[in-house]
Design a protein around this motif. Structure first.
Motif, PDB file in Angstrom:
ATOM      1  N   SER A 163       0.557  -1.529  -0.181  1.00 18.70           N
ATOM      2  CA  SER A 163       0.474   0.004   0.716  1.00 18.70           C
ATOM      3  C   SER A 163       0.940   1.368  -0.255  1.00 18.70           C
ATOM      4  O   SER A 163       0.405   2.376  -0.815  1.00 18.70           O
ATOM      5  CB  SER A 163      -1.162   0.102   0.923  1.00 18.70           C
ATOM      6  N   HIS A 164       2.026   1.174   0.381  1.00 16.94           N
ATOM      7  CA  HIS A 164       2.664   2.441   0.924  1.00 16.94           C
ATOM      8  C   HIS A 164       3.543   2.597  -0.288  1.00 16.94           C
ATOM      9  O   HIS A 164       3.845   4.180  -1.171  1.00 16.94           O
ATOM     10  CB  HIS A 164       4.170   2.229   1.915  1.00 16.94           C
ATOM     11  N   ALA A 165       4.157   1.482  -1.383  1.00 20.93           N
ATOM     12  CA  ALA A 165       4.469   1.657  -2.452  1.00 20.93           C
ATOM     13  C   ALA A 165       3.526   2.164  -4.337  1.00 20.93           C
ATOM     14  O   ALA A 165       4.365   2.576  -4.868  1.00 20.93           O
ATOM     15  CB  ALA A 165       5.316   0.255  -3.142  1.00 20.93           C
ATOM     16  N   LEU A 166       2.785   2.150  -3.662  1.00 17.51           N
ATOM     17  CA  LEU A 166       1.631   2.211  -5.110  1.00 17.51           C
ATOM     18  C   LEU A 166       0.574   4.278  -4.482  1.00 17.51           C
ATOM     19  O   LEU A 166       0.173   4.818  -4.346  1.00 17.51           O
ATOM     20  CB  LEU A 166       0.157   1.661  -4.411  1.00 17.51           C
ATOM     21  N   ARG A 167       1.790   5.442  -4.293  1.00 15.90           N
ATOM     22  CA  ARG A 167       1.029   6.223  -3.481  1.00 15.90           C
ATOM     23  C   ARG A 167       2.515   7.091  -4.195  1.00 15.90           C
ATOM     24  O   ARG A 167       3.519   6.636  -4.678  1.00 15.90           O
ATOM     25  CB  ARG A 167       1.029   6.595  -1.982  1.00 15.90           C
ATOM     26  N   GLU A 168       1.765   8.711  -4.648  1.00 14.25           N
ATOM     27  CA  GLU A 168       2.947   9.710  -4.725  1.00 14.25           C
ATOM     28  C   GLU A 168       3.542   9.231  -6.196  1.00 14.25           C
ATOM     29  O   GLU A 168       3.916   9.808  -6.367  1.00 14.25           O
ATOM     30  CB  GLU A 168       3.490   9.798  -3.902  1.00 14.25           C
ATOM     31  N   LYS A 169       2.303   9.028  -7.344  1.00 13.04           N
ATOM     32  CA  LYS A 169       2.523   8.879  -8.134  1.00 13.04           C
ATOM     33  C   LYS A 169       3.845   8.053  -8.474  1.00 13.04           C
ATOM     34  O   LYS A 169       5.107   8.237  -9.479  1.00 13.04           O
ATOM     35  CB  LYS A 169       2.888  10.277  -8.480  1.00 13.04           C
ATOM     36  N   THR A 170       4.615   6.565  -7.840  1.00 14.32           N
ATOM     37  CA  THR A 170       5.629   6.352  -8.383  1.00 14.32           C
ATOM     38  C   THR A 170       5.638   4.962  -9.344  1.00 14.32           C
ATOM     39  O   THR A 170       4.334   5.539  -9.753  1.00 14.32           O
ATOM     40  CB  THR A 170       5.459   4.972  -7.452  1.00 14.32           C
ATOM     41  N   SER A 171       6.442   5.352 -10.238  1.00 18.42           N
ATOM     42  CA  SER A 171       6.396   4.144 -10.831  1.00 18.42           C
ATOM     43  C   SER A 171       5.443   3.007 -11.354  1.00 18.42           C
ATOM     44  O   SER A 171       4.900   2.617 -11.751  1.00 18.42           O
ATOM     45  CB  SER A 171       7.937   3.727 -11.733  1.00 18.42           C
ATOM     46  N   LEU A 172       5.369   2.717  -9.930  1.00 18.56           N
ATOM     47  CA  LEU A 172       4.762   1.183 -10.033  1.00 18.56           C
ATOM     48  C   LEU A 172       2.998   1.368  -9.795  1.00 18.56           C
ATOM     49  O   LEU A 172       2.386   0.572  -9.942  1.00 18.56           O
ATOM     50  CB  LEU A 172       5.420   0.222  -8.557  1.00 18.56           C
ATOM     51  N   ALA A 173       2.262   2.486  -9.720  1.00 20.41           N
ATOM     52  CA  ALA A 173       1.166   3.307  -9.012  1.00 20.41           C
ATOM     53  C   ALA A 173       1.061   3.458 -10.350  1.00 20.41           C
ATOM     54  O   ALA A 173      -0.086   3.135 -11.279  1.00 20.41           O
ATOM     55  CB  ALA A 173       0.910   4.610  -8.707  1.00 20.41           C
ATOM     56  N   LEU A 174       1.882   3.865 -10.892  1.00 22.09           N
ATOM     57  CA  LEU A 174       1.356   4.762 -12.403  1.00 22.09           C
ATOM     58  C   LEU A 174       1.054   2.881 -13.400  1.00 22.09           C
ATOM     59  O   LEU A 174       0.512   3.282 -14.491  1.00 22.09           O
ATOM     60  CB  LEU A 174       2.693   4.860 -13.071  1.00 22.09           C
ATOM     61  N   ALA A 175       2.429   1.883 -13.242  1.00 20.36           N
ATOM     62  CA  ALA A 175       2.329   0.708 -13.966  1.00 20.36           C
ATOM     63  C   ALA A 175       0.999   0.607 -13.581  1.00 20.36           C
ATOM     64  O   ALA A 175       0.655  -0.108 -14.349  1.00 20.36           O
ATOM     65  CB  ALA A 175       3.208   0.215 -14.149  1.00 20.36           C
ATOM     66  N   LEU A 176       0.554   0.082 -12.125  1.00 23.84           N
ATOM     67  CA  LEU A 176      -0.805  -0.517 -12.290  1.00 23.84           C
ATOM     68  C   LEU A 176      -1.696   0.304 -12.813  1.00 23.84           C
ATOM     69  O   LEU A 176      -2.708  -0.109 -13.120  1.00 23.84           O
ATOM     70  CB  LEU A 176      -0.766  -0.659 -10.653  1.00 23.84           C
ATOM     71  N   ASP A 177      -2.161   1.415 -12.785  1.00 24.94           N
ATOM     72  CA  ASP A 177      -2.778   2.510 -13.280  1.00 24.94           C
ATOM     73  C   ASP A 177      -3.083   2.704 -14.350  1.00 24.94           C
ATOM     74  O   ASP A 177      -4.202   2.095 -15.798  1.00 24.94           O
ATOM     75  CB  ASP A 177      -2.546   4.079 -13.087  1.00 24.94           C
ATOM     76  N   GLU A 178      -2.272   2.186 -15.372  1.00 32.97           N
ATOM     77  CA  GLU A 178      -2.383   1.550 -16.935  1.00 32.97           C
ATOM     78  C   GLU A 178      -2.071  -0.046 -17.388  1.00 32.97           C
ATOM     79  O   GLU A 178      -2.565  -0.379 -18.156  1.00 32.97           O
ATOM     80  CB  GLU A 178      -1.070   2.071 -17.493  1.00 32.97           C
ATOM     81  N   GLY A 179      -2.587  -0.861 -15.845  1.00 34.32           N
ATOM     82  CA  GLY A 179      -2.628  -2.098 -15.889  1.00 34.32           C
ATOM     83  C   GLY A 179      -1.267  -3.220 -16.497  1.00 34.32           C
ATOM     84  O   GLY A 179      -2.087  -4.528 -17.037  1.00 34.32           O
ATOM     85  N   ILE A 180      -0.412  -2.620 -16.393  1.00 35.83           N
ATOM     86  CA  ILE A 180       0.631  -3.567 -16.758  1.00 35.83           C
ATOM     87  C   ILE A 180       1.104  -4.009 -15.995  1.00 35.83           C
ATOM     88  O   ILE A 180       1.514  -4.896 -15.587  1.00 35.83           O
ATOM     89  CB  ILE A 180       1.918  -2.419 -17.213  1.00 35.83           C
ATOM     90  N   VAL A 181       0.898  -3.749 -14.509  1.00 32.49           N
ATOM     91  CA  VAL A 181       1.241  -4.326 -13.126  1.00 32.49           C
ATOM     92  C   VAL A 181      -0.183  -4.803 -12.416  1.00 32.49           C
ATOM     93  O   VAL A 181      -0.921  -4.435 -12.289  1.00 32.49           O
ATOM     94  CB  VAL A 181       2.359  -3.815 -12.411  1.00 32.49           C
ATOM     95  N   GLN A 182       0.021  -6.258 -12.462  1.00 26.79           N
ATOM     96  CA  GLN A 182      -1.729  -6.131 -10.837  1.00 26.79           C
ATOM     97  C   GLN A 182      -1.263  -6.000 -10.570  1.00 26.79           C
ATOM     98  O   GLN A 182       0.132  -6.767  -9.672  1.00 26.79           O
ATOM     99  CB  GLN A 182      -2.053  -7.320 -12.035  1.00 26.79           C
ATOM    100  N   ARG A 183      -2.094  -5.760  -9.311  1.00 26.43           N
ATOM    101  CA  ARG A 183      -1.332  -5.681  -7.444  1.00 26.43           C
ATOM    102  C   ARG A 183      -1.816  -7.248  -7.147  1.00 26.43           C
ATOM    103  O   ARG A 183      -0.428  -6.942  -5.850  1.00 26.43           O
ATOM    104  CB  ARG A 183      -2.944  -4.752  -6.464  1.00 26.43           C
ATOM    105  N   ALA A 184      -2.448  -7.816  -7.259  1.00 27.52           N
ATOM    106  CA  ALA A 184      -1.590  -9.467  -6.463  1.00 27.52           C
ATOM    107  C   ALA A 184      -0.239  -9.657  -6.740  1.00 27.52           C
ATOM    108  O   ALA A 184      -0.197 -11.423  -6.621  1.00 27.52           O
ATOM    109  CB  ALA A 184      -3.047 -10.247  -7.161  1.00 27.52           C
ATOM    110  N   ASP A 185       0.100  -9.365  -8.503  1.00 22.85           N
ATOM    111  CA  ASP A 185       1.641  -9.470  -8.398  1.00 22.85           C
ATOM    112  C   ASP A 185       2.711  -9.502  -7.802  1.00 22.85           C
ATOM    113  O   ASP A 185       4.135  -9.669  -7.927  1.00 22.85           O
ATOM    114  CB  ASP A 185       1.589  -9.758  -9.725  1.00 22.85           C
ATOM    115  N   ILE A 186       2.368  -7.990  -7.129  1.00 21.97           N
ATOM    116  CA  ILE A 186       3.560  -7.487  -6.101  1.00 21.97           C
ATOM    117  C   ILE A 186       3.760  -8.011  -4.794  1.00 21.97           C
ATOM    118  O   ILE A 186       2.921  -8.040  -4.256  1.00 21.97           O
ATOM    119  CB  ILE A 186       2.758  -6.362  -6.033  1.00 21.97           C
ATOM    120  N   THR A 187       4.833  -8.403  -4.959  1.00 25.42           N
ATOM    121  CA  THR A 187       5.061  -8.816  -3.052  1.00 25.42           C
ATOM    122  C   THR A 187       6.085  -8.155  -2.749  1.00 25.42           C
ATOM    123  O   THR A 187       6.549  -7.426  -2.446  1.00 25.42           O
ATOM    124  CB  THR A 187       6.342 -10.822  -4.219  1.00 25.42           C
ATOM    125  N   ASN A 188       5.618  -8.954  -1.680  1.00 26.46           N
ATOM    126  CA  ASN A 188       6.760  -8.423  -0.187  1.00 26.46           C
ATOM    127  C   ASN A 188       8.567  -9.356  -0.545  1.00 26.46           C
ATOM    128  O   ASN A 188       8.272 -10.016  -0.024  1.00 26.46           O
ATOM    129  CB  ASN A 188       5.930  -8.375   1.593  1.00 26.46           C
TER     130      ASN A 188
END
Length: 342
Positions: free
Chosen positions: A260-285
């Motif tokens: 949840s922290h990594a998907l804030r403040e316009k990080t690259s990961l947040a942008l990739a999630l918004d565009e559907g290139i990365v799925q949240r379920a595939d992000i690991t800790n």
């Protein structure tokens, strides 16, 4: 780390010189703290609220961030890191970042100590990178070719930590928008983790054939264009969080400190999630990788992007405070809160 208890109302102040001296001797112990915190985070054992960003002018890169945290366990600690990043300071001959860390007594909530925080922040960030790299490379500390993009304080601290921990590289390529700074960085790290450090003028040449990549820039908008800029199976330490376009993240495995922290403040990961290139379920800790519950596919690029948990700063600061008490250069303010006069 042992608990620091404080029953009076005095405030302890630990300045930069003392913090630096103590951090120099915390290598393996510091890495152990980072690993423990990451495992706790993966198990949901921390109280780590979202960080708060203050931007005096949204149109430029100046900002200050507040990171509160409570670290549970046998040696609990709580407090706040308040860190500013003013890139224009570099033109003034000053560090880009400055910070303080406030620790509170876990029993009373009263302010316990104030420590210079920029050095603690850089120390834990460097260890975050090395701990993540070790986990994602299966403990292999022998790098064929390393790329360093951005040659400021964080990159310097990270490469020094790698050298102290026994990492070795066949060669290192470095790149910075300020070529003079890149050359200074290259000269300072020759014979540290490698005998061969080269300065590259282009990003593509820097990334070419690198099996470990460190991004430590002040970028606010992505500029790395395509996924094939990375060597297949490379581990990418994306410490600056905003260097990669969504296209550059396609097909990679994505590892963070807390989703949840990594998907804030316009990080690259947040942008990739918004565009559907990365799925949240595939992000690991990273904590799950450290515990062995998840293992990466070594044929895929692994992008490790820790947002930065305040818990790390608080845990390291508590240990620094413990070691600092009674040291020369540390001073106290008696009855700081005025509680004894009420």
């Amino acid at each position: 780390m042992s608990t620091v208890r404080h029953d009076s109302q005095e405030l302890t102040v630990v300045p930069a010189a003392v913090v630096s001296r103590i951090l120099e001797g915390l290598g393996k112990e510091g890495a152990g703290i980072v690993e423990t915190v990451y495992r706790q985070a993966a198990r949901g054992e921390l109280v780590n609220p979202d960080s708060l960003f203050l931007r005096p002018d949204p149109s430029d890169r100046r900002r200050a961030i507040a990171l509160p945290a409570y670290v549970a366990g046998e040696t609990p600690a709580m407090g706040l890191k308040w860190i500013s990043s003013f890139p224009g300071n570099l033109d003034r001959g000053l560090p880009r970042a400055s910070a303080l860390i406030v620790l509170n007594d876990v029993a009373t909530g009263f302010p316990r100590a104030v420590l210079e925080g920029a050095r603690i922040s850089a120390f834990r960030t460097a260890l975050s990178a090395t701990v993540g790299a070790r986990a994602l490379r299966g403990g292999d500390l022998a790098i064929r070719r390393m790329a360093v993009v951005g040659t400021g304080y964080i990159a310097d601290a990270t490469v020094r930590a790698m050298a102290e921990q026994g990492w070795r590289c066949g060669s290192v390529a470095v790149h910075d928008l300020d070529e003079e700074r890149a050359r200074s960085f290259a000269a300072s790290h020759t014979h540290g983790i490698t005998d061969t450090v080269t300065v590259q003028r282009t990003l593509r040449a820097t990334l070419d054939d690198a099996d470990l990549v460190l991004f430590a820039t002040t970028a606010v908008e992505p500029y790395v264009g395509e996924a094939d800029w990375f060597y297949p199976g490379a581990v990418v330490l994306h410490m600056s969080l905003r260097d990669l376009t969504p296209a550059a993240m396609a097909g990679a495995e994505h590892i963070v400190d807390e989703v949840s922290h990594a998907l804030r403040e316009k990080t690259s990961l947040a942008l990739a999630l918004d565009e559907g290139i990365v799925q949240r379920a595939d992000i690991t800790n990273i904590g799950d990788h450290l515990d062995g519950r998840i293992r990466r596919n070594p044929s895929k690029t692994a992008v490790y992007a820790p947002f930065g948990l305040g818990s790390l700063d608080i845990a390291v600061a508590a240990l620094v405070l413990q070691r600092a008490l009674g040291s020369e250069g540390v001073f106290t303010v008696p009855d700081f809160s005025g509680a004894s006069t009420r």
